[in-house]
Design a protein around this motif. Structure first.
Motif, short mmCIF file in Angstrom:
data_model
loop_
_atom_site.label_atom_id
_atom_site.label_comp_id
_atom_site.label_asym_id
_atom_site.label_seq_id
_atom_site.Cartn_x
_atom_site.Cartn_y
_atom_site.Cartn_z
N UNK A 168 -25.96 -17.62 -8.51
CA UNK A 168 -24.89 -17.07 -7.68
C UNK A 168 -25.03 -15.54 -7.69
N UNK A 169 -25.19 -15.01 -6.52
CA UNK A 169 -25.38 -13.56 -6.41
C UNK A 169 -24.00 -12.92 -6.24
N UNK A 170 -23.57 -12.22 -7.31
CA UNK A 170 -22.22 -11.65 -7.28
C UNK A 170 -22.32 -10.16 -7.02
N UNK A 171 -22.49 -9.79 -5.80
CA UNK A 171 -22.58 -8.37 -5.45
C UNK A 171 -21.83 -8.17 -4.15
N UNK A 172 -21.61 -6.92 -3.80
CA UNK A 172 -20.96 -6.68 -2.50
C UNK A 172 -21.99 -7.01 -1.40
N UNK A 173 -21.52 -7.29 -0.17
CA UNK A 173 -22.38 -7.88 0.87
C UNK A 173 -23.73 -7.19 1.06
N UNK A 174 -23.77 -5.88 1.12
CA UNK A 174 -25.03 -5.21 1.43
C UNK A 174 -26.06 -5.47 0.33
N UNK A 175 -25.62 -5.32 -0.90
CA UNK A 175 -26.54 -5.51 -2.03
C UNK A 175 -26.92 -7.00 -2.14
N UNK A 176 -25.94 -7.87 -1.94
CA UNK A 176 -26.20 -9.32 -2.03
C UNK A 176 -27.26 -9.73 -1.01
N UNK A 177 -27.15 -9.19 0.20
CA UNK A 177 -28.13 -9.52 1.25
C UNK A 177 -29.52 -9.06 0.84
N UNK A 178 -29.60 -7.87 0.24
CA UNK A 178 -30.89 -7.35 -0.21
C UNK A 178 -31.50 -8.20 -1.31
N UNK A 179 -30.66 -8.61 -2.27
CA UNK A 179 -31.16 -9.44 -3.37
C UNK A 179 -31.65 -10.79 -2.84
N UNK A 180 -30.84 -11.37 -1.96
CA UNK A 180 -31.22 -12.67 -1.38
C UNK A 180 -32.57 -12.56 -0.68
N UNK A 181 -32.74 -11.50 0.11
CA UNK A 181 -34.00 -11.29 0.82
C UNK A 181 -35.17 -11.26 -0.17
N UNK A 182 -35.01 -10.50 -1.26
CA UNK A 182 -36.09 -10.40 -2.24
C UNK A 182 -36.39 -11.72 -2.94
N UNK A 183 -35.32 -12.50 -3.23
CA UNK A 183 -35.51 -13.80 -3.87
C UNK A 183 -36.30 -14.75 -2.95
N UNK A 184 -35.94 -14.73 -1.68
CA UNK A 184 -36.61 -15.63 -0.74
C UNK A 184 -38.06 -15.20 -0.54
N UNK A 185 -38.27 -13.88 -0.56
CA UNK A 185 -39.64 -13.41 -0.39
C UNK A 185 -40.47 -13.77 -1.63
N UNK A 186 -39.88 -13.70 -2.79
CA UNK A 186 -40.60 -14.05 -4.03
C UNK A 186 -41.00 -15.52 -4.01
N UNK A 187 -40.18 -16.35 -3.33
CA UNK A 187 -40.50 -17.78 -3.25
C UNK A 187 -41.42 -18.08 -2.07
N UNK A 188 -41.91 -17.02 -1.42
CA UNK A 188 -42.85 -17.18 -0.31
C UNK A 188 -42.22 -17.79 0.93
N UNK A 189 -40.92 -17.71 1.05
CA UNK A 189 -40.25 -18.32 2.20
C UNK A 189 -40.18 -17.34 3.36
N UNK A 190 -40.03 -16.07 3.04
CA UNK A 190 -39.97 -15.07 4.12
C UNK A 190 -41.27 -14.28 4.18
#
Lengths: 402, 261
Positions: free
Chosen positions: B239-261
């Motif tokens: 669960x990413x508990x951050x304010x929207x801008x930071x949360x979006x950035x973290x999500x992007x990095x997580x998905x990229x690390x999993x080779x999805x993006x």
């Protein structure tokens, strides 16, 4: 039983034509013997051939000699002259399987004027590409593709043959498996080799992903399977990789066609094919009003995905039924599923829990969707999604520069 | 004209149970329905009969309780129902199923069209239709959303991933029909009465068919189930508990690390 003629050995002496009691064999324009529909598989030509170019396979009841079969084959599906992504994914998987078995990867490529695609398959990991180029094969047609591939399969005897579980693959593979009289496993999500017996272990979901089953095909060859697009990763291309392109002349005629293609129709509206999508962004009641699906659409477009929806939004008339994911809608298993403002009732989860990676964005921290999410953001979707969109746009702009 | 519709009775549940000892599905005690897309196939057959006359025959292979599904099909309007049931047919994979159904269809005699649902919700294989067409040596058109008979030919629209294709084939032919084709009718009260009180489901057993024992049931199935298991439960998500801008950035990095993006 089936008769095979080895085109490389045939000298065109015509002894088989003379001996045949059924007028079932003739010489083609290259002067090489080919079988006709009248062939009764009597085997008279087999003994007559002075160069042993003709052979007969007697299938003992239910028992075939599986040791004669070798190599991992893939069907290289092309559409409009381009390889499909799943065609490359299959070669990558086939390479892994073949390396375990110590055999070759061979791809079968059918179409017209598509020879340059053969190199791409080799770069992905194929050792040999059987190129079947013929104007009749330009577009997929069940009967011609089945016949051309069947003939090649019985001649070359691969031990494994994998297909993309695309509409074409699911039209072709069962017809082919039935003609060969071998097993076929649909929609595999995992393929491995049994260490001791060298069988292909074919694992697939059933009952909407509630259970997994591992299937084997022990006494028949080839072991055939279809694989959904996106399940296996595309291999890195090795531009220096070398392989052979083997031209195969198919023994097909226009008269072999049973189903006739009349025409391709114009699409009135974009078809929503959630089952095939690699990325799905879904909206639920948290969107508050129908117009807000535009936000979902924008995110989906940026990710190259499709828009999904919860039952509540469909029932409320916010979006058409073809978008609905869940027990009474579609069952999907994309690589990435982003649920926005969807609480995640069991009926919805039943339709998407097999997705590879699940992202949930929801205001309510207790929403059940978070229980199955890989990544969850507890927050207002109207704030989070625009931020996500801007990150993706920034990434796109950067790629354009590179 | 004679229309044959193949139907399958399937469990209506997402909570399937497995016999831990044999690894096989427990079908008993779970409510059963006609596979949804088989109803779409039946609806197409009923519409064609209304247009051209003739009869609609539904056929199913399964345990004796599949009788229910066949009666429901008759309540919807099918004229005859045939149930292929015998212990010898049990454990069939799609190839053995196609062989058994095909042998029964050959016994029926002349027919113009065989209609199947695109796929069944329990197995999702979509294989029996094309395998049956191959066994019967007749043309097949799959993923059909619209069909008609014109001048003794079947004309059908096939829905591909990115294309719609119009095909035609001589009769007899086999088509597999998708859910988009129509909305299946409901049984009428009169027909329900008739299906249960006046009509019978014709039973075919192994002895009634000219079949090779080695091609039916488990013996006739090249594939077998080695293991059935529940998918591994997902590990705890993040669960990413951050304010929207930071949360979006973290999500992007997580998905990229999993080779999805």
């Amino acid at each position: 039983m089936a008769i095979y003629i080895n085109r490389e050995l045939c000298t065109g002496c015509e002894l088989c034509v003379e001996i045949c009691p059924f007028n079932g064999v003739k010489l083609d324009e290259e002067g090489i013997a080919v079988l006709l529909d009248a062939c009764n598989e009597c085997g008279a030509c087999v003994d007559e051939c002075p160069v042993e170019a003709i052979s007969i396979e007697v299938i003992k009841e239910g028992v075939i000699d599986i040791s004669q079969y070798s190599g991992v084959w893939t069907l290289a599906e092309q559409r409009d002259g381009k390889l499909t992504r799943v065609a490359r994914q299959l070669v990558g998987k086939a390479r892994q399987l073949a390396d375990v078995l110590g055999v070759r990867v061979e791809s079968v490529l059918l179409g017209h004027n598509i020879s340059e695609l053969a190199q791409e398959l080799i770069q992905c990991g194929a050792d040999n590409v059987y190129l079947i180029d013929n104007p009749l094969l330009k577009n997929y047609q069940t009967d011609l593709y089945t016949k051309a591939i069947y003939d090649l399969t019985v001649e070359k005897k691969p031990e494994i043959f994998i297909f993309g579980a695309t509409h074409m693959g699911r039209d072709l593979a069962p017809r082919l498996a039935q003609r060969i009289q071998t097993g076929l496993t649909a929609d595999c999500t995992e393929l491995t080799i049994d260490d001791t017996e060298r069988h292909l272990l074919q694992t697939r979901p059933a009952f909407g992903g509630n259970i997994m089953a591992t299937i084997t095909c022990k006494n028949h060859r080839p072991q055939m399977a279809t694989v959904r697009p996106g399940v296996f990763r595309e291999p890195e291309k090795d531009l220096s990789r070398e392989g052979n392109v083997i031209n195969i002349k198919p023994n097909i005629l226009e008269s072999d066609i049973l189903s006739h293609l009349v025409k391709y129709l114009k699409l009135e509206k974009k078809i929503v094919k959630l089952e095939e999508a690699e990325v799905i962004v879904s909206g639920g009641r948290g969107l508050k009003k129908p117009e807000n699906f535009s936000l979902i659409q924008e995110l989906a477009d940026l990710l190259g995905g499709e828009v999904g929806a919860s039952r509540a939004t469909v029932d409320a008339g916010w979006i058409s039924k073809d978008h609905q994911v869940g027990q009474t809608g579609k069952t999907v298993s994309p690589k990435l599923y982003i649920a926005c403002g969807i609480s995640g009732a069991i009926q919805h989860r039943a339709g998407m829990q097999a997705s590879e990676t699940i992202v949930a964005i929801n205001k309510d921290p207790d929403a059940p969707i978070f229980k199955i999410a890989d990544f969850g953001i507890v927050g207002d979707l109207f704030k989070v999604i625009p931020e996500l969109i801007s990150v993706l746009k920034a990434k796109k702009a950067k790629e354009m520069v590179v | 004209m004679r229309f044959i519709v193949c139907i399958k009775q399937v469990p209506d549940t997402t909570n399937v149970k497995i016999d831990k000892r044999t690894g096989r599905l427990i079908r008993e005690g779970i409510p059963s329905i006609i596979n949804p897309e088989d109803k779409n196939a039946l609806e197409e057959a009923l519409k064609l009969k209304e247009k051209f006359g003739g009869e609609v025959i539904v056929i199913s292979m399964g345990p004796p309780q599949a009788d229910e599904a066949l009666r429901e099909a008759m309540a919807m309007g099918a004229d005859r129902a045939i149930l292929l049931t015998d212990r010898a047919f049990a454990g069939a994979d799609t190839m053995a199923t196609a062989y058994s159904l095909g042998s029964a269809i050959k016994k029926i005699g002349e027919y113009d069209l065989v209609l199947c649902g695109r796929q069944a919700i329990d197995g999702d294989t979509a294989q029996v239709g094309p395998q049956l067409a191959e066994f019967l040596s007749i043309p097949q058109i799959t993923y059909v959303s619209d069909l008609n008979i014109e001048e003794n030919k079947v004309v059908a629209i096939q829905e591909l991933e990115d294309k719609r294709v119009k095909w035609e084939a001589n009769l007899p032919a086999l088509l597999t029909v998708t859910a988009e084709a129509n909305k299946p009718r409901y049984p009428t009260a009169y027909r329900i009465m008739s299906a249960y009180k006046e009509k019978d489901v014709e039973i075919l057993e192994k002895k009634d068919l000219d079949v090779d024992e080695k091609r039916i049931g488990m013996d006739g199935s090249p594939t077998s189930v080695k293991r059935i298991f529940s998918p591994e439960p997902k590990g705890k998500g993040e669960i990413i508990k951050e304010e929207p801008k930071k949360a979006a950035g973290i999500l992007f990095n997580r998905l990229r690390a999993k080779n999805i993006l």
